[in-house]
Design a protein around this motif. Structure first.
Motif, PDB file in Angstrom:
ATOM      1  N   ALA A  47       0.813  -1.039  -0.048  1.00  0.00           N
ATOM      2  CA  ALA A  47      -0.072   0.040   0.090  1.00  0.00           C
ATOM      3  C   ALA A  47       0.874   1.176  -0.084  1.00  0.00           C
ATOM      4  O   ALA A  47       1.717   1.414   0.570  1.00  0.00           O
ATOM      5  CB  ALA A  47      -0.908   0.031   1.223  1.00  0.00           C
ATOM      6  N   CYS A  56      -4.598   4.450   3.540  1.00  0.00           N
ATOM      7  CA  CYS A  56      -4.292   3.763   2.189  1.00  0.00           C
ATOM      8  C   CYS A  56      -4.932   4.620   0.942  1.00  0.00           C
ATOM      9  O   CYS A  56      -6.181   4.690   1.194  1.00  0.00           O
ATOM     10  CB  CYS A  56      -4.941   2.514   2.277  1.00  0.00           C
ATOM     11  N   SER A 156      -1.495  -3.463   4.966  1.00  0.00           N
ATOM     12  CA  SER A 156      -1.530  -3.622   3.503  1.00  0.00           C
ATOM     13  C   SER A 156      -2.582  -4.620   2.962  1.00  0.00           C
ATOM     14  O   SER A 156      -3.312  -4.592   2.161  1.00  0.00           O
ATOM     15  CB  SER A 156      -0.286  -3.580   2.605  1.00  0.00           C
TER      16      SER A 156
END
Length: 176
Positions: A47, A56, A156
């Motif tokens: 990310a 994000c 992520s």
């Protein structure tokens, strides 16, 4: 047997099923079939998050491939430094479109800000007014100075798009 259980049939009186289903025999596995084939695992998305709040914004997996970028347009610059083109972004707000005069000509663009902290992160190219620059339209030019590469795989992996997801194809100019 006691009287209270006399209404239940005895298991000795149950007859076998006259039409039992027969399951097919399991396939035999030979040594040739037993060999496992390995498939490559998909890339784990890394990310790119807002440097200010950690929200994000995008992933390196949706970076516009260099094969889609003309050879003379590879060094993208934003207003504050190096920039890159992306095909998808998340958790952002888009401003009203406006015309900006860039080194590569006039572009109609929308400013992109983080939906959480309102930090400026880049531009969406709505329209390139020069015919040689129309390949950028719809892509997102993100300022790398305002983004940070997330290295924590747990965070992520939680990049699920929310309703504010924005996706398109085109971006800002080399001369930003």
């Amino acid at each position: 047997m006691s009287a209270e259980y006399s209404n239940y049939p005895s298991t000795s009186r149950l007859s076998p099923n006259p039409n039992p289903r027969r399951l097919p025999a399991p396939p035999t596995i030979t040594s040739k079939d037993a060999k496992r084939t390995s498939r490559p695992l998909p890339k784990i998305p890394r990310a790119l998050v807002c440097k200010q709040c950690g929200t994000c914004i995008t992933s390196h997996n949706v970076l516009l491939p260099s094969s889609s970028i003309p050879p003379n347009s590879r060094a993208f610059r934003g207003f504050i430094g190096k920039a890159s083109l992306f095909t998808e972004i998340y958790n952002v707000n888009l401003a009203k479109p406006g015309v900006q005069l860039m080194a590569t000509g006039a572009h109609t663009m929308q400013e992109i800000t983080c939906a959480t902290c309102s930090t400026y992160v880049g531009w969406k190219i709505v329209r390139a007014h020069e015919s040689s620059e129309t390949w950028k339209e719809g892509y997102f030019l993100l300022e790398l100075e305002n983004l940070h590469l997330q290295t924590d795989l747990v965070d992520s992996a939680n990049m699920s798009p929310n309703p504010r997801r924005t996706s398109s194809s085109g971006s800002d100019s080399d001369g930003l």
